[in-house]
Design a protein around this motif. Structure first.
Motif, short mmCIF file in Angstrom:
data_model
loop_
_atom_site.label_atom_id
_atom_site.label_comp_id
_atom_site.label_asym_id
_atom_site.label_seq_id
_atom_site.Cartn_x
_atom_site.Cartn_y
_atom_site.Cartn_z
N ALA A 1 -6.74 4.95 -0.35
CA ALA A 1 -6.30 3.98 0.92
C ALA A 1 -5.65 3.04 1.27
CB ALA A 1 -7.79 5.08 1.53
N GLU A 2 -6.29 1.94 0.71
CA GLU A 2 -5.80 1.02 0.86
C GLU A 2 -4.35 0.57 0.44
OE1 GLU A 2 -7.46 -3.98 0.30
OE2 GLU A 2 -8.38 -2.72 -0.60
N VAL A 3 -4.06 1.09 -0.38
CA VAL A 3 -3.12 0.34 -1.02
C VAL A 3 -1.91 1.49 0.33
CG1 VAL A 3 -1.23 1.43 -2.78
CG2 VAL A 3 -3.65 0.36 -3.27
N LEU A 4 -2.30 2.26 0.40
CA LEU A 4 -1.14 3.16 1.10
C LEU A 4 -1.50 2.47 2.49
CD1 LEU A 4 0.58 5.59 1.44
CD2 LEU A 4 -1.67 7.24 1.73
N GLU A 5 -2.71 2.06 3.35
CA GLU A 5 -2.55 1.71 4.72
C GLU A 5 -1.38 0.22 4.48
OE1 GLU A 5 -2.83 0.49 8.37
OE2 GLU A 5 -4.27 2.43 7.21
N ARG A 6 -1.46 -0.41 3.51
CA ARG A 6 -0.16 -0.98 3.45
C ARG A 6 1.17 -1.06 2.85
NH1 ARG A 6 -3.06 -6.32 -0.96
NH2 ARG A 6 -4.93 -6.61 -0.10
N GLY B 1 2.88 1.61 4.90
CA GLY B 1 3.25 1.87 5.41
C GLY B 1 2.78 3.13 6.60
N ALA B 2 3.11 3.05 8.31
CA ALA B 2 2.52 4.24 8.67
C ALA B 2 2.95 4.96 8.34
CB ALA B 2 2.60 3.88 10.20
N LEU B 3 2.12 6.73 8.29
CA LEU B 3 2.26 7.53 8.52
C LEU B 3 1.58 9.16 9.01
CD1 LEU B 3 1.97 8.23 4.24
CD2 LEU B 3 4.39 8.45 5.87
N SER B 4 1.13 9.65 9.23
CA SER B 4 0.77 10.55 10.04
C SER B 4 -0.44 11.03 9.02
CB SER B 4 1.59 11.54 10.63
OG SER B 4 1.07 12.76 9.44
N ALA B 5 -1.85 11.32 9.79
CA ALA B 5 -3.15 11.85 9.45
C ALA B 5 -2.41 12.85 8.17
CB ALA B 5 -3.85 11.85 10.01
N GLY B 6 -1.88 13.82 8.62
CA GLY B 6 -1.82 14.96 7.94
C GLY B 6 -0.97 14.03 6.46
N ALA B 7 -0.27 13.38 6.79
CA ALA B 7 1.13 13.04 5.31
C ALA B 7 0.00 11.91 4.58
CB ALA B 7 2.14 12.06 6.00
N ARG B 8 -0.51 11.19 5.28
CA ARG B 8 -1.34 10.48 3.78
C ARG B 8 -2.13 11.25 2.99
NH1 ARG B 8 -2.96 5.19 5.45
NH2 ARG B 8 -5.55 5.60 4.52
N LEU C 1 1.60 6.12 -5.19
CA LEU C 1 1.35 5.57 -3.47
C LEU C 1 1.94 5.51 -2.57
CD1 LEU C 1 -1.95 4.66 -3.65
CD2 LEU C 1 -1.58 6.66 -2.56
N VAL C 2 3.21 4.46 -3.11
CA VAL C 2 3.90 3.55 -2.19
C VAL C 2 5.77 4.36 -1.96
CG1 VAL C 2 5.53 1.33 -2.24
CG2 VAL C 2 3.00 1.68 -3.44
N GLU C 3 5.75 5.05 -3.21
CA GLU C 3 7.40 5.39 -3.21
C GLU C 3 6.33 6.88 -1.99
OE1 GLU C 3 9.90 4.42 -4.59
OE2 GLU C 3 8.77 2.56 -4.75
N LEU C 4 6.24 7.77 -3.07
CA LEU C 4 6.26 9.01 -1.86
C LEU C 4 5.79 8.38 -0.45
CD1 LEU C 4 3.42 10.55 -4.15
CD2 LEU C 4 6.13 11.47 -3.82
N SER C 5 4.86 7.15 -0.19
CA SER C 5 4.64 7.23 1.71
C SER C 5 5.95 6.92 1.92
CB SER C 5 4.05 5.91 1.41
OG SER C 5 4.47 5.20 1.42
N ARG C 6 7.57 5.96 1.14
CA ARG C 6 8.66 5.57 2.05
C ARG C 6 9.27 6.83 2.03
NH1 ARG C 6 9.40 0.10 -1.98
NH2 ARG C 6 8.20 -1.06 -0.61
#
Length: 911
Positions: free
Chosen positions: A192-197, A199-206, A220-225
């Protein structure tokens, strides 16, 4: 200062501890984990902290497409320190430069590995060195083997080797001999800490990204981007590599076509040369602004340019780029690189092959030439791949078949059984010439079933070899027949099978004193033809034959007929020549044969040192069968010395390997070692149990040839248990075999055994007969004969007459290092009325086999660097060993070594 890695405190602590240890001593670590778990980031931490500590960092990242280019990985790793090669002795300097195409002729791979070791050790004299190897699974096999060779020999060097490897694949460093650090997924809190760093995502996307990423930091980084709502239903958990590649592919899809093509050239290239990539990009994209295209890829986070090097931000980006391109785009990229690489023959050939679709005989010919070069460089895996690809591009079925059979032969000869088996499946016998159909038949018979088949297939395989000889392949046929003769020796083959093979070999047309022919006859007919083979071998001079293999064949044949005094100089010559040439697999075989010879000739310290080296070489070369044969042989030596614990361990190790193969006869030496241990301590019932197993034809470990090594033990134990008829039967059989073969070992064994079963005055006549010089080459048998004679005299109340023989026996046993036998002789001396001194084991007995070997070589006048060349250790490691050896021996200089080691005591010669 870069931010600390999230959730990796434990892993970083392990790596920091390794760096700390490597300031004075060698340290090796293999970092394993799934793609994207953070292995490269951990190597970045090592590199950064090593530089801050004043270490020298050499780093390389494996590239999937470079695996077919021999020595490319080692060249890139050592490129910055290659100028220091001028400081190396000429053999090492030439070996290193030849591997990198800077000198000729090519050197064996292990000589290159040793040269790399010396280069790194010399560099470490200025400041500790850290070698970082990322994606080691994609380093070319020749370089990976050299790295593993180096890593096993840096224990006394201020050198650290840290390699990262993807889960689910193997490399030369993942054979279980190196410590590993397994990097797993992040826990929920750190994910969760890595995902927080990121970038911003909606709660569902997180929630969806956390679910799909499964704790993988890169995911975590690439899927969030690249997240879109549709991803949740399209990607199932459990396919992390494909999931990440999909995320990277989406980023690549956003690039312009010409920028994507520029990135594809980088993906297809097998180096990180920016100049090379720019020139090829201009060809494939038809654009003179290639550097601008690459810059756009850098801006998009796909590529990284550092000085004159260009690379992908992550290996999975490279994979996504290459796999996402169309086949025609990939071929175009490879064709452009081939055009750029006119001067680089090997790499150009592979790029041409990758750019070619249909039959192309010119490219196939180039690949076959590349295979020949790879064989010369010791890169057999690359050679197999080159021949297999050449077969695919061959214009005719016959050429395709010829190359596939050649590739399979090379694979099996090199121990690449999985690759060889896969190639056999691809061969269509209908598309082969008669010669290659015969070769294919041989491969199917020998390697189609990996279980030990003993002598069952010898007649059929001998027929194949004879037909090959008739086709003009005499050398190949004789090579096949040698392996068949070995099967006969180890499998208790019947006389019809053995003599039929001899007849076939003699019909090939080789000269009567041809070393290969003599080896075949010696192995297959040691009794029927042993005398003639021995006479021919005795007429030859070691070291003056055409090749060291001739010395090896003759030496091994001499052991087969029990002519160990003849074998010794031949095997010594073979060992010396293979060692100087860096031919490790052949050196391993020669050492095992020489160990057996040293055992019978009482050179036990040399045999133990060779056994220690055999185990190291078996790991280096992957030749486990020879390593286990060495363990079984060393068990004999350990038992003779009274090292019961060592003999038991070595025997059980050999059993664990040979029993699952069904190769029970290979365990005859283990049973004889157990026999010898039991006899040495007076456990005659136990000894008789073990030795009967070797003599009994119904026993799975029965060995018609090796049983005679234990004949004296059999007689002694049978007599001790009042089994006089059995003892007499053993001697009677020994006599008949000796009459036919005139085996020197059997003759010596008879000199010891005859008086034991004789009665009255005849016994003493036979004891005296044994003292007339026939036992001089056999110090252990000689000492046992003296002990038996002295004991016989004492028990007849002739104590004064017994003492000289018992003293001589005791002193010979002491010189050999046969502790339990010294105790036996001393007990008899005490019983004769003599006051017995306690045996002086000597300071040299405190040394390990390798330490004794180094001390002996130093005592002979060799320098540290010369000793290192002899044993494939760095000269600094040799110095460290001597630093520890001197206090053990109670000396302060090399000049004192000879006296400290007991001068020229028998059985302690250096190897």
């Amino acid at each position: 200062m870069p931010p600390a890695l999230v959730g990796r405190d434990d892993e970083v602590a392990v790596l920091r501890a390794l760096l700390g240890r490597s300031a004075d001593h060698g340290a090796v670590l293999l970092v394993r984990g799934e793609p994207g778990v953070g292995k490269s980031s951990l190597l970045d931490v090592v590199a950064r902290e090593a530089v801050q500590a004043g270490r020298q960092v050499l780093r390389v990242t494996g590239v999937e497409s470079e695996a077919q280019v021999p020595w490319s990985g080692l060249h890139r790793l050592l490129g910055s320190v290659l100028p220091l090669a001028d400081r190396l002795p000429e053999p090492q300097r030439a070996a290193l430069l030849s591997a990198f195409g800077l000198a000729a002729p090519a050197a064996p791979p292990y000589l290159v590995g040793y040269a790399a070791l010396e280069l790194v050790a010399d560099r470490a004299a200025d400041a500790p060195v850290v070698l970082l190897v990322d994606d080691v699974q994609w380093i070319d096999p020749a370089s990976a083997c050299a790295l593993a060779f180096l890593a096993r020999r840096i224990q006394d060097e201020p050198v650290a080797v840290v390699a990262a490897q993807r889960d689910g694949v193997d490399s030369a460093l993942s054979d279980g001999t190196f410590p590993e650090l397994v990097v797993g997924p992040l826990d929920d809190t750190h994910a969760a800490e890595v995902l927080e760093r990121a970038g911003a995502l909606s709660a569902g996307a997180r929630r969806e990204v956390l679910r799909l990423a499964e704790g993988n930091p890169l995911a975590l980084v690439e899927l969030s981007r690249s997240w879109t709502p549709t991803d949740a239903g399209l990607v199932a958990p459990g396919a992390m590599t494909s999931r990440l590649e999909r995320a990277f592919a989406r980023r690549l899809e956003d690039l312009r076509d010409d920028v994507r093509l520029a990135a594809l050239v980088v993906a297809a290239d097998d180096t990180d040369s920016l100049v090379e990539v720019v020139r090829a990009t201009e060809l494939v994209a038809g654009d003179s602004h290639a550097e601008d295209l690459l810059a756009e890829a850098v801006d998009a986070g796909v590529l990284v340019v550092e000085g004159s090097a260009v690379r992908f931000r992550h290996p999975l980006v490279r994979s996504a780029c290459y796999q996402g391109a169309t086949p025609s785009e990939r071929r175009a990229a490879h064709a452009a690189l081939a055009e750029v690489l006119v001067a680089s023959t090997g790499r150009r050939t592979w790029h041409l092959a990758a750019s070619t679709v249909g039959p192309a005989d010119d490219v196939a010919d180039d690949l076959e030439a590349a295979a020949d070069r790879a064989i010369e460089q010791g890169a057999t895996r690359a050679a197999v791949a080159a021949l297999a690809r050449a077969a695919e591009l061959s214009g005719t079925a016959l050429e395709r078949g010829r190359r596939l059979v050649g590739a399979a032969e090379l694979a099996f000869d090199s121990g690449l059984y999985q690759e060889g088996t896969a190639l056999l499946v691809r061969v269509d016998a209908a598309d082969l010439s008669e010669e290659h159909r015969l070769r294919l038949s041989w491969l199917h018979e020998v390697f189609g079933d990996r279980a030990w088949s003993g002598a069952a297939k010898v007649p059929a395989l001998g027929d194949v070899a004879s037909r090959l000889a008739a086709e003009g392949e005499r050398e190949h046929a004789l090579k096949m027949m040698v392996s068949l003769a070995l099967r006969c020796w180890w499998s208790n083959a019947d006389a019809t099978t053995r003599l039929g093979l001899v007849e076939a070999a003699e019909g090939v047309g080789a000269a009567p004193d041809d070393p290969t022919l003599l080896a075949i006859v010696g192995y297959a007919a040691p009794v029927e033809r042993g005398r003639a083979v021995g006479q021919r071998i005795a007429a030859l001079t070691p070291g003056v034959l055409g090749d060291a293999i001739d010395d090896l064949d003759l030496g091994a044949a001499a052991t087969g007929i029990g002519a160990f005094p003849l074998a010794a100089p031949l095997l010594d010559s073979a060992v010396s020549r293979f060692r100087s040439r860096g031919e490790m697999p052949l050196l391993l075989q020669a050492l095992v044969s020489r160990m057996l010879t040293d055992h019978h000739l009482g050179r036990w310290q040399a045999a133990r040192a060779a056994g220690d080296e055999v185990q190291r070489l078996a790991v280096d070369t992957g030749e486990r069968l020879w390593g286990m044969a060495g363990a079984a042989t060393e068990a004999l030596v350990a038992a003779a010395q009274g090292d019961d614990e060592g003999a038991d361990y070595l025997g059980r190790t050999a059993e664990a390997f040979f029993l699952p193969l069904g190769a029970h006869t290979f365990l005859a030496p283990v049973e004889l070692a157990r026999t010898l241990s039991a006899v040495a301590h007076g456990r005659h019932e136990q000894a008789l149990h073990h030795v009967r197993r070797v003599f009994d034809p119904a026993s799975p470990v029965h060995h018609a040839n090796a049983r005679h090594w234990g004949s004296v033990d059999h007689v002694v134990s049978a007599l001790a248990l009042d089994q006089r008829a059995e003892a007499g039967q053993v001697v009677e059989e020994l006599e008949s075999v000796w009459e036919a073969s005139r085996s020197p070992l059997l003759g010596a064994s008879l000199l010891v055994a005859r008086p034991l079963v004789a009665t009255g005055s005849r016994a003493e006549v036979l004891f005296v007969d044994g003292l007339r010089g026939g036992l001089v080459p056999w110090p252990f048998l000689h000492a046992r004969h003296l002990l038996a004679y002295g004991t016989w005299l004492r028990r007849r109340r002739r104590s004064r007459d017994s003492r000289p023989h018992l003293r001589s026996a005791r002193d010979m046993f002491d010189a050999l290092g046969a502790a339990p036998w010294v105790d036996q002789a001393n007990r008899e001396l005490r019983a004769s009325g003599e006051t017995v001194r306690e045996p002086d084991r000597g300071a040299g007995d405190l040394l390990s086999p390798q330490e004794r070997q180094i001390a002996q070589l130093a005592a002979s006048g060799l320098t540290n660097r010369e000793i290192g060349q002899h044993l494939y250790l760095s000269h600094r490691t040799v110095g460290s060993h001597l630093y520890r050896i001197f206090p053990k021996l109670g000396i302060t200089s090399r000049a004192q070594l000879v006296s400290a080691l007991g001068g020229s005591r028998p059985g302690t010669g250096a190897t």
